[in-house]
Scaffold this motif. Structure first.
Motif, PDB file in Angstrom:
ATOM      1  N   THR A 185       0.823  -1.199   0.000  1.00 25.13           N
ATOM      2  CA  THR A 185       0.000   0.000   0.000  1.00 25.13           C
ATOM      3  C   THR A 185       0.862   1.256   0.000  1.00 25.13           C
ATOM      4  OG1 THR A 185      -0.064   0.256   2.411  1.00 25.13           O
ATOM      5  CG2 THR A 185      -1.684  -1.238   1.432  1.00 25.13           C
ATOM      6  N   SER A 186       0.200   2.391  -0.236  1.00 30.01           N
ATOM      7  CA  SER A 186       0.888   3.679  -0.177  1.00 30.01           C
ATOM      8  C   SER A 186       1.395   3.969   1.227  1.00 30.01           C
ATOM      9  CB  SER A 186      -0.047   4.806  -0.622  1.00 30.01           C
ATOM     10  OG  SER A 186      -0.222   4.782  -2.014  1.00 30.01           O
ATOM     11  N   CYS A 187       0.715   3.457   2.231  1.00 35.49           N
ATOM     12  CA  CYS A 187       1.171   3.664   3.611  1.00 35.49           C
ATOM     13  C   CYS A 187       2.581   3.122   3.782  1.00 35.49           C
ATOM     14  CB  CYS A 187       0.218   2.977   4.586  1.00 35.49           C
ATOM     15  SG  CYS A 187      -1.485   3.566   4.508  1.00 35.49           S
ATOM     16  N   GLU A 188       2.845   1.931   3.234  1.00 30.47           N
ATOM     17  CA  GLU A 188       4.185   1.359   3.300  1.00 30.47           C
ATOM     18  C   GLU A 188       5.179   2.209   2.522  1.00 30.47           C
ATOM     19  OE1 GLU A 188       4.405  -3.016   2.608  1.00 30.47           O
ATOM     20  OE2 GLU A 188       2.243  -2.826   2.353  1.00 30.47           O
ATOM     21  N   ALA A 189       4.762   2.658   1.334  1.00 34.69           N
ATOM     22  CA  ALA A 189       5.658   3.444   0.490  1.00 34.69           C
ATOM     23  C   ALA A 189       6.041   4.754   1.166  1.00 34.69           C
ATOM     24  CB  ALA A 189       4.993   3.711  -0.861  1.00 34.69           C
ATOM     25  N   ILE A 190       5.061   5.421   1.774  1.00 38.37           N
ATOM     26  CA  ILE A 190       5.331   6.684   2.463  1.00 38.37           C
ATOM     27  C   ILE A 190       6.285   6.461   3.627  1.00 38.37           C
ATOM     28  CG2 ILE A 190       4.277   8.510   3.858  1.00 38.37           C
ATOM     29  CD1 ILE A 190       1.737   8.126   2.119  1.00 38.37           C
ATOM     30  N   THR A 266      13.544  23.043   7.071  1.00 39.52           N
ATOM     31  CA  THR A 266      13.560  21.666   6.525  1.00 39.52           C
ATOM     32  C   THR A 266      12.310  21.486   5.654  1.00 39.52           C
ATOM     33  OG1 THR A 266      13.944  21.156   8.866  1.00 39.52           O
ATOM     34  CG2 THR A 266      14.343  19.422   7.289  1.00 39.52           C
ATOM     35  N   ALA A 267      12.217  20.404   4.755  1.00 37.73           N
ATOM     36  CA  ALA A 267      11.012  20.287   3.921  1.00 37.73           C
ATOM     37  C   ALA A 267      10.786  18.942   3.258  1.00 37.73           C
ATOM     38  CB  ALA A 267      11.049  21.343   2.831  1.00 37.73           C
ATOM     39  N   VAL A 268       9.542  18.710   2.838  1.00 38.41           N
ATOM     40  CA  VAL A 268       9.144  17.587   1.991  1.00 38.41           C
ATOM     41  C   VAL A 268       7.772  17.917   1.400  1.00 38.41           C
ATOM     42  CG1 VAL A 268       8.170  16.353   3.948  1.00 38.41           C
ATOM     43  CG2 VAL A 268       8.676  15.111   1.889  1.00 38.41           C
ATOM     44  N   ASP A 269       7.588  17.724   0.100  1.00 37.13           N
ATOM     45  CA  ASP A 269       6.286  17.828  -0.587  1.00 37.13           C
ATOM     46  C   ASP A 269       6.457  17.974  -2.101  1.00 37.13           C
ATOM     47  OD1 ASP A 269       3.318  19.374   0.903  1.00 37.13           O
ATOM     48  OD2 ASP A 269       3.817  17.326   0.428  1.00 37.13           O
ATOM     49  N   PRO A 270       5.376  17.710  -2.919  1.00 35.56           N
ATOM     50  CA  PRO A 270       5.390  17.760  -4.378  1.00 35.56           C
ATOM     51  C   PRO A 270       5.138  19.171  -4.971  1.00 35.56           C
ATOM     52  CG  PRO A 270       3.668  16.290  -3.575  1.00 35.56           C
ATOM     53  CD  PRO A 270       4.228  17.036  -2.420  1.00 35.56           C
ATOM     54  N   TRP A 285      14.106  15.969   0.995  1.00 37.88           N
ATOM     55  CA  TRP A 285      13.601  14.808   0.244  1.00 37.88           C
ATOM     56  C   TRP A 285      12.166  15.115  -0.174  1.00 37.88           C
ATOM     57  CZ3 TRP A 285      15.884   9.645  -0.083  1.00 37.88           C
ATOM     58  CH2 TRP A 285      15.059   8.691  -0.695  1.00 37.88           C
ATOM     59  N   VAL A 286      11.863  14.977  -1.450  1.00 36.46           N
ATOM     60  CA  VAL A 286      10.515  15.234  -1.960  1.00 36.46           C
ATOM     61  C   VAL A 286       9.889  13.911  -2.405  1.00 36.46           C
ATOM     62  CG1 VAL A 286       9.123  16.454  -3.653  1.00 36.46           C
ATOM     63  CG2 VAL A 286      11.168  17.547  -2.708  1.00 36.46           C
ATOM     64  N   HIS A 287       8.781  13.568  -1.777  1.00 41.76           N
ATOM     65  CA  HIS A 287       8.049  12.353  -2.139  1.00 41.76           C
ATOM     66  C   HIS A 287       6.689  12.719  -2.709  1.00 41.76           C
ATOM     67  CE1 HIS A 287       6.514   8.254  -2.067  1.00 41.76           C
ATOM     68  NE2 HIS A 287       5.421   8.710  -1.468  1.00 41.76           N
ATOM     69  N   SER A 314      11.258  10.420  -4.708  1.00 40.53           N
ATOM     70  CA  SER A 314      10.479   9.181  -4.758  1.00 40.53           C
ATOM     71  C   SER A 314       9.047   9.491  -5.154  1.00 40.53           C
ATOM     72  CB  SER A 314      10.518   8.456  -3.405  1.00 40.53           C
ATOM     73  OG  SER A 314      10.113   9.309  -2.347  1.00 40.53           O
ATOM     74  N   LEU A 315       8.385   8.466  -5.681  1.00 37.48           N
ATOM     75  CA  LEU A 315       6.994   8.589  -6.116  1.00 37.48           C
ATOM     76  C   LEU A 315       6.323   7.236  -5.962  1.00 37.48           C
ATOM     77  CD1 LEU A 315       5.591  10.400  -9.227  1.00 37.48           C
ATOM     78  CD2 LEU A 315       4.993   8.004  -8.847  1.00 37.48           C
ATOM     79  N   SER A 316       5.087   7.250  -5.482  1.00 38.00           N
ATOM     80  CA  SER A 316       4.362   5.988  -5.334  1.00 38.00           C
ATOM     81  C   SER A 316       2.951   6.120  -5.868  1.00 38.00           C
ATOM     82  CB  SER A 316       4.319   5.558  -3.855  1.00 38.00           C
ATOM     83  OG  SER A 316       3.692   6.544  -3.051  1.00 38.00           O
ATOM     84  N   MET A 317       2.371   5.005  -6.290  1.00 38.20           N
ATOM     85  CA  MET A 317       0.987   4.962  -6.768  1.00 38.20           C
ATOM     86  C   MET A 317       0.415   3.569  -6.534  1.00 38.20           C
ATOM     87  SD  MET A 317       0.988   2.891  -9.675  1.00 38.20           S
ATOM     88  CE  MET A 317      -0.508   3.402 -10.498  1.00 38.20           C
TER      89      MET A 317
END
Length: 515
Positions: A185-190, A266-270, A285-287, A314-317
């Motif tokens: 799932t995306s939960c694991e990927a995140i 600090t940061a993270v986002d698309p 790191w941008v996920h 990283s990117l997940s779907m």
């Protein structure tokens, strides 16, 4: 609640009444001591035919089930014994299938129903389901290359195939120096992305400063992100939610992100503009969590959604949401696999080494996720891509987008309703206007509460219709809205039209009662 009655045949037999016919058996289930039949080819074939017939009949009659069951907590436990049987009953498998038909199916939400429009889709297909069965039958455990070389290499091939089909940048593919894997799932990927991001940053500033780390997301980000952050050791108060607004279609503003990062550093986002903001704060790191929208990328007309993705880490779907790969199936790609392995890898015990792998840079997927035991998910994705092709997947997605556009037009055509945010893909967010709104009068704080309660009632009424649709809701910016997510493999235009008719009828009834 018993399923509706209709007729089917099984293995050429006579028609029988009931949603799914009882299974015919000619021999009883073997005693527990008879281990010869625990994985006997002939017994597997016999019982396997029964399961395939059962599932086929389920899909044939799925439209006749209420999408959501009318049950209360504890309903199933009251029908089942407190303890497992010490010995199998006569014809145990057939008896168990009857209980699935009579007790379990009437008590589940039928996510594959053509009238399921709640949450997000969990798409199924013949090939996806049979791919799951094939993987379960082979039952390998590909945690290292040596543990199952073909499974590992098929996964590497499939994530590159899928990445190209989704128009991902080459930098995220094995062919371009990146790489991917298939998780549940995306939960694991995140979580995996957060752990890799955490460890990469701590390698720069020192492990003792873990309490200083901050993560950023919009206030529309799925709660799975905040849960993953807590698991990764990020304090709750260090998970910064950037406010969004209706005027910006609830999108994350790069300006707002930059302001928050200036305060915290600090940061993270698309994606492109957000990556540019993150780039000004080195080491970010941008996920991209494209759990639902990622499937739409298979259509070239939606490529703009990830413009600038060559700069992400990283990117997940979730391919199980809309690309016909049955649950569960989340693909995740990383630009620097070494960062993932550094954070999640284990020391290679000598017993796991294989002489054939010596001197080769093999992938051990145990080092790409949180679990060691893993499933052969790549097999079903490979089968889906081979049997339906990229064009077939595009047609599947486009058909749902067209249905959603039609539903949106129906909503806009009724002055009593409004589309809360412009539709994108196959999700329509809408609400019933309160009487003051329809007269062009502002509702105010108290009026907004009443308008929200009006729409809560509408959703309850819509979902209570036994042969009607099943929808869900969202609360965004203090506004309660109904969500119509079109994505079931079996949904046709008529189901969408029928769903809107139910919404209109229930709205008329509610408004009439309110005077």
């Amino acid at each position: 609640m018993a399923p509706p009655s209709h007729c089917h045949t099984i293995n050429g037999g006579a028609p029988r009444n009931g949603a799914i016919p009882a299974v015919e058996t000619t021999t009883s289930t073997p005693a527990a001591s008879d281990t010869a039949l625990l994985l006997d080819a002939d017994e597997f074939r016999r019982l396997g035919h029964q399961v395939v017939d059962f599932i086929a009949d389920y899909y044939a009659g799925l439209g006749d089930y209420p999408v959501h069951p009318s049950v209360t907590p504890g309903f199933l436990r009251r029908h089942l014994p407190a303890d497992a049987p010490s010995r199998p009953e006569p014809e145990a498998f057939a008896a168990a299938l009857r209980d699935v038909r009579d007790l379990i199916l009437p008590g589940v939400t039928h996510w594959q129903s053509p009238r399921h429009f709640a949450h997000f889709p969990a798409s199924s297909s013949t090939v996806g389901a049979l791919g799951e069965a094939l993987a379960a039958g082979i039952n390998v455990v590909p945690f290292t290359w040596a543990a199952s070389p073909a499974a590992t290499e098929l996964e590497m091939v499939v994530v590159d195939w899928l990445g190209r089909a989704l128009h991902l940048p080459e930098s995220l593919l094995f062919a371009g120096g990146g790489g991917g894997t298939i998780l549940g799932t995306s939960c694991e990927a995140i979580l995996c992305a957060l752990v890799a991001a955490r460890d990469r940053k701590l390698a720069e500033i020192g492990a003792r400063r873990i309490g200083d780390l901050v993560v950023y997301c919009s206030d529309q980000t799925h709660f799975a992100f905040r849960k993953a952050a807590r698991i990764a050791g990020i304090p709750r108060e260090h998970c910064r939610e950037i406010p969004t607004c209706r005027d910006d279609v609830f999108a994350l503003s790069p300006t707002a992100l930059h302001a928050a990062m200036q305060a915290d550093t600090t940061a993270v986002d698309p994606v492109r503009e957000l990556c540019a903001v993150a780039a000004r704060h080195g080491g970010m790191w941008v996920h991209v969590d494209a759990a639902y929208a990622g499937s739409a990328l298979v259509c070239p007309e939606f490529r703009d959604v990830i413009a600038g993705a060559e700069a992400v880490d990283s990117l997940s779907m979730n391919a199980h949401k809309w690309l016909l790969a049955n649950n569960d199936c989340c693909a995740v790609w990383v630009a620097a696999p070494s960062a993932l392995v550094a954070a999640l890898g284990t020391e290679q015990e000598y017993i796991l080494r294989d002489a054939a792998a010596e001197g080769h840079d093999v992938v051990d997927y145990k080092d790409w996720g949180t679990t060691l035991t893993r499933r052969f998910r790549a097999l079903k994705v490979w089968l889906v891509l081979r049997c339906y092709g990229v064009e077939g997947l595009r047609s599947h997605v486009r058909s749902h987008v067209a249905m959603a556009a039609a539903f949106e037009a129906m909503v806009r055509g009724d002055a009593r309703f409004e589309v809360v945010a412009p539709r994108r893909f196959a999700l329509v967010c809408f609400r019933l206007r309160s009487p003051p709104e329809r007269l062009g009068v502002g509702v105010g704080v108290g009026g907004e509460k009443a308008a929200n309660e009006l729409n809560r009632r509408l959703l309850e009424e819509v979902n209570a219709a036994s042969s009607g649709p099943y929808m869900s809701s969202a609360m965004v910016g203090g506004v309660y809205m109904l969500r119509c997510a079109i994505g079931s493999t079996l949904t046709e235009e008529r189901h969408v039209r029928e769903a809107w008719k139910v919404v209109q009828e229930r709205a008329t009834s509610i408004l009439r009662k309110r005077g």
